[in-house]
Design an enzyme around this catalytic site. Sequence first.
Site, PDB file in Angstrom:
ATOM      1  N   ARG A   6       0.865  -1.114   0.049  1.00 16.24           N
ATOM      2  CA  ARG A   6       0.056  -0.051   0.148  1.00 16.24           C
ATOM      3  C   ARG A   6       0.825   1.328   0.092  1.00 16.24           C
ATOM      4  O   ARG A   6       0.448   2.365  -0.743  1.00 16.24           O
ATOM      5  CB  ARG A   6      -1.262   0.161   1.079  1.00 16.24           C
ATOM      6  CG  ARG A   6      -1.989  -1.177   1.021  1.00 16.24           C
ATOM      7  CD  ARG A   6      -3.255  -0.899   2.143  1.00 16.24           C
ATOM      8  NE  ARG A   6      -4.015   0.462   1.601  1.00 16.24           N
ATOM      9  CZ  ARG A   6      -3.927   1.486   2.311  1.00 16.24           C
ATOM     10  NH1 ARG A   6      -2.869   1.418   3.663  1.00 16.24           N
ATOM     11  NH2 ARG A   6      -4.587   2.374   2.256  1.00 16.24           N
TER      12      ARG A   6
ATOM     13  N   CYS B 295      14.388  -5.734  -4.322  1.00 14.24           N
ATOM     14  CA  CYS B 295      15.521  -5.087  -4.971  1.00 14.24           C
ATOM     15  C   CYS B 295      14.435  -3.895  -5.845  1.00 14.24           C
ATOM     16  O   CYS B 295      14.186  -4.047  -7.028  1.00 14.24           O
ATOM     17  CB  CYS B 295      15.996  -6.097  -6.296  1.00 14.24           C
ATOM     18  SG  CYS B 295      16.733  -7.427  -5.307  1.00 14.24           S
ATOM     19  N   GLU B 296      14.381  -2.943  -5.289  1.00 16.92           N
ATOM     20  CA  GLU B 296      13.358  -1.903  -5.573  1.00 16.92           C
ATOM     21  C   GLU B 296      13.505  -0.704  -4.637  1.00 16.92           C
ATOM     22  O   GLU B 296      13.419  -0.848  -3.467  1.00 16.92           O
ATOM     23  CB  GLU B 296      11.863  -2.523  -5.505  1.00 16.92           C
ATOM     24  CG  GLU B 296      10.892  -1.633  -6.208  1.00 16.92           C
ATOM     25  CD  GLU B 296      10.655  -1.817  -7.722  1.00 16.92           C
ATOM     26  OE1 GLU B 296      10.616  -0.806  -8.392  1.00 16.92           O
ATOM     27  OE2 GLU B 296      10.577  -3.158  -8.079  1.00 16.92           O
TER      28      GLU B 296
END
Length: 463
Positions: A360, A391-392
Amino acid sequence: MSRSAHPAGPRHADVLPEGHYSAPPADLNTLDHKVWAQTVGRDADGVVTVGGVDVKQLAEEFGTPAYILDEADFRARARAWRTAFGPDADVFYAGKAFLSRAVVRWLDEEGLNLDVCSGGELATALSAGMPAERIAFHGNNKSTEEIRRAVEAGVGRIVLDSFQEIVRVAHTAQSLGTRQKVQIRITVGVEAHTHEFIATAHEDQKFGIPLAGGQAAEAVRRALQLDGLELIGIHSHIGSQIFDMSGFEVAAHRVVGLLKDVRDEHGVELPEIDLGGGLGIAYTSDDDPREPHEIAKALTEIVTRECEAARLRTPRISVEPGRAIVGPTAFTLYEVGTVKPLDGLRTYVSVDGGMSDNIRTALYDAEYSVALVSRTSTAEPMLARVVGKHCESGDIVVKDAFLPADLAPGDLVAVPATGAYCRSMASNYNHVLRPPVVAVRDGEARVIVRRETEEDLLRLDVG
Ligand SMILES: *Cc1c(COP(=O)(O)O)cnc(C)c1O
């Protein structure tokens, strides 16, 4: 603006300035019951407990991350909604917020009905013994197979979302030799978010049939003509995380206007009106949601007044809270893995979950709070950002939070108000395993949805 509307959450970025955060609380150890489940507290050693079980014990037994759900709180909220609306109205819990068989049984026992919006949710509801006549089936693109299963099971209502679906459901019911109770979902040109609502002539979104241009009236005309359908009412759902009742006021006015037109044209008074869900909860101490009894009183008064003005019998009202029941009842328990101070900016606190268990924040810029729960601390507050292990760089759980400056790897932190739209929207991104849901009550903890395993992942991967 309407592009950002989504049933599962608001775009807080629309209403809050960039970089918004509250001042640090006077005492970081205090747990505000606006955002924490009812039975949450700290024991004599400063460890947070819920339902009589402490979080260190929970972490040891069930691992982290884990969603910890306060069963007594869930039941109390469900009951409060049920009681507030009384015997002349129906409360449908929106299963998409969080659904499991245990939840279905609690709802059944507390006298609530249930909304489902897919074959999977329907299967869960039926397998836990929810009587089919207390189930409503939603969705803008139910498959013919889903429709057939719902009709066969005998669901209490199917909420029709398009002209094609009117025909599909009528045909299915007729071929099964039955008459299906249905409502028609209309869009009334009201879009509500948090503290404001917008009334527009047209609704540029995928759900429902527009009231504008006579389309909803035409849908009613067709539904009344088809033998396979018993049209019981009109449905309207205006948004999510709503605090202000004025959007419902406009929606009810317009829905009742349609009921009046239907009476004038067909001589039929449709017996039910469903005002949807979307009622807000406190994600941070800044939010001030209304109590179910205030909401029930306001909605009942609005509908009664509108019907009196239109000289209609007041229809049976139903509502569909999801978030408002389950949202505040759970928190996500994480272990801190790394603590990375960035000079002059903030400290990045990495936890062992992230956007796979709470999308969210990344999806809607939702706000959350966080607390150190395995101990208390008297250290100074530090401005932190709680991030996950994915990985972001957008893998943020809590964008702006104050945590004690002595926070260290191995500490347990918890993010409250994660009962709704977290486990139900969880993913396997990076092949991370989805966390369990652990229900606690009266000193006992039990898994109601188990943790995913690598075996589960590999079972789907058939090589
Ligand atoms: C999502 C949804 C709800 C529940 O919304 P909450 O914000 O969880 O209360 C109710 N009705 C419909 C039709 C929905 O799509």
